[in-house]
Design a protein around this motif. Structure first.
Motif, short mmCIF file in Angstrom:
data_model
loop_
_atom_site.label_atom_id
_atom_site.label_comp_id
_atom_site.label_asym_id
_atom_site.label_seq_id
_atom_site.Cartn_x
_atom_site.Cartn_y
_atom_site.Cartn_z
N LEU A 55 -5.19 -61.40 -43.96
CA LEU A 55 -5.84 -62.50 -44.68
C LEU A 55 -4.98 -62.95 -45.86
O LEU A 55 -4.78 -64.15 -46.09
CB LEU A 55 -7.22 -62.05 -45.18
CG LEU A 55 -8.02 -63.09 -45.98
CD1 LEU A 55 -8.30 -64.31 -45.12
CD2 LEU A 55 -9.32 -62.47 -46.49
N ALA A 56 -4.46 -61.99 -46.61
CA ALA A 56 -3.62 -62.33 -47.77
C ALA A 56 -2.34 -63.02 -47.34
O ALA A 56 -1.94 -64.04 -47.92
CB ALA A 56 -3.30 -61.07 -48.57
N ARG B 221 -9.63 -46.41 -37.53
CA ARG B 221 -10.81 -46.71 -38.34
C ARG B 221 -10.45 -46.90 -39.81
O ARG B 221 -11.01 -47.76 -40.50
CB ARG B 221 -11.84 -45.58 -38.19
CG ARG B 221 -12.54 -45.54 -36.85
CD ARG B 221 -13.46 -44.34 -36.76
NE ARG B 221 -14.16 -44.29 -35.49
CZ ARG B 221 -14.90 -43.27 -35.09
NH1 ARG B 221 -15.05 -42.19 -35.87
NH2 ARG B 221 -15.51 -43.30 -33.92
N PHE B 222 -9.51 -46.10 -40.30
CA PHE B 222 -9.09 -46.20 -41.69
C PHE B 222 -8.25 -47.45 -41.92
O PHE B 222 -8.37 -48.11 -42.96
CB PHE B 222 -8.29 -44.95 -42.08
CG PHE B 222 -7.81 -44.96 -43.50
CD1 PHE B 222 -8.64 -44.56 -44.54
CD2 PHE B 222 -6.52 -45.37 -43.81
CE1 PHE B 222 -8.20 -44.56 -45.85
CE2 PHE B 222 -6.07 -45.38 -45.12
CZ PHE B 222 -6.91 -44.98 -46.15
N LEU B 223 -7.40 -47.79 -40.96
CA LEU B 223 -6.41 -48.85 -41.16
C LEU B 223 -6.94 -50.25 -40.87
O LEU B 223 -6.39 -51.23 -41.38
CB LEU B 223 -5.18 -48.59 -40.29
CG LEU B 223 -4.33 -47.37 -40.69
CD1 LEU B 223 -3.26 -47.10 -39.64
CD2 LEU B 223 -3.69 -47.60 -42.06
N ILE B 224 -8.00 -50.38 -40.05
CA ILE B 224 -8.49 -51.71 -39.68
C ILE B 224 -8.87 -52.55 -40.90
O ILE B 224 -8.42 -53.70 -41.03
CB ILE B 224 -9.66 -51.61 -38.67
CG1 ILE B 224 -9.11 -51.32 -37.28
CG2 ILE B 224 -10.47 -52.91 -38.66
CD1 ILE B 224 -10.18 -51.15 -36.22
N PRO B 225 -9.70 -52.06 -41.84
CA PRO B 225 -10.03 -52.91 -42.99
C PRO B 225 -8.81 -53.23 -43.86
O PRO B 225 -8.71 -54.34 -44.39
CB PRO B 225 -11.06 -52.08 -43.76
CG PRO B 225 -10.89 -50.68 -43.29
CD PRO B 225 -10.44 -50.78 -41.87
N ILE B 226 -7.88 -52.27 -43.99
CA ILE B 226 -6.66 -52.54 -44.75
C ILE B 226 -5.83 -53.61 -44.05
O ILE B 226 -5.34 -54.56 -44.67
CB ILE B 226 -5.83 -51.25 -44.92
CG1 ILE B 226 -6.60 -50.24 -45.77
CG2 ILE B 226 -4.48 -51.56 -45.56
CD1 ILE B 226 -5.89 -48.90 -45.91
#
Length: 264
Positions: A53-54, A42-47
């Motif tokens: 993307l970058a 849960r913590f790592l998915i948005p990162i």
């Protein structure tokens, strides 16, 4: 973090440290291989999404700059590294904490990079490097493993480790080709990706332990590695006046960006 790990200068770990999420990030990486898997995901998915993307959107630009403006681009990377050194020294509070053993470790870090750099060189970049034999599979796997381990450390860029192994340009080219739907690069990227996962798996717990239990000692080695990286990244002397001018300008810009980030 994804943007920083595209260039051999500022590490994703350093950006995480500056943003105040470094301890949580290392804990989450380590937690992927424990009972805390769900919370870590849960913590790592948005990162992870932000990094993908970058990397996907900027890999072509980095590849273009390296091929068309190699020396000025590498001078910019050199500036990034120079600018991050004062931040690391300040983080370690070296004047108050360093003893003889720490300076010896710093020298050891420099020596490690000098030795590795002398044994490897950047390859010419083309599609022929997408064909893998057993030796190249081992090389790219080890490069991915060391890159992911380095990315977890504040001060060492994962892409710098790719540069040291002499595969940075090839992997950047492979990513840009994959984004352009050239799937010939998939075997190479899978090999590197497996190395990255392996590196995360075995280095995250070790790094978490070293930084928490032997902080100053670890920073001494990190600082030595970063200083040594200047030798690996330095592209040589510009060949004419305009290139000299541009190289000096982008060098100063790189130093300014690193110092600006570390002062936030």
């Amino acid at each position: 973090m994804g943007t920083s790990d595209l260039v051999p200068g500022i590490s994703g770990g350093t950006i995480a440290l500056l943003l105040g999420i470094y301890n949580d990030f290392i804990r989450a990486i380590s937690g992927l291989f424990s009972k805390h898997f769900v919370a870590s995901i849960r913590f790592l998915i948005p990162i992870g999404l932000g990094m993908v993307l970058a990397i996907g959107s900027l890999s072509k630009l980095i590849n273009y700059l390296l091929s068309e403006f190699h020396i000025p681009t590498m001078f910019f990377f050199t500036g990034l590294i120079i600018g991050i050194i004062p931040f690391l020294l300040k983080s370690a509070n070296f004047k108050a904490t360093f003893s003889i053993k720490h300076y010896l470790l710093l020298i050891l870090g420099i020596a490690i990079i000098l030795i590795i750099s002398s044994l490897s060189g950047e390859e010419s970049v083309n599609n022929s490097h997408f064909t893998l034999d057993f030796g190249l599979i081992i090389k790219y796997f080890l490069a991915g493993m060391c890159a992911s381990s380095a990315m977890l450390l504040p001060g060492i860029s994962g892409s710098f480790m790719l540069l040291v192994f002499g595969v940075y340009g090839t992997i950047m080219f492979a990513i840009s080709e994959f984004v352009s739907f050239n799937f010939a690069a998939i075997p190479l990227l899978i090999t590197v990706g497996c190395g990255v996962i392996f590196g995360f798996m075995f280095s995250s717990k070790l790094i978490q332990y070293l930084l928490s239990q032997h902080t100053i000692t670890t920073y001494a080695l990190i600082i030595g590695l970063v200083i040594g990286s200047l030798y690996a990244v330095f592209p040589g002397i510009p060949t004419h006046g305009l290139e000299w001018l541009i190289s000096l300008i982008v060098l100063c810009i790189g130093v300014f960006i690193s110092q600006k980030l570390s002062s936030e």
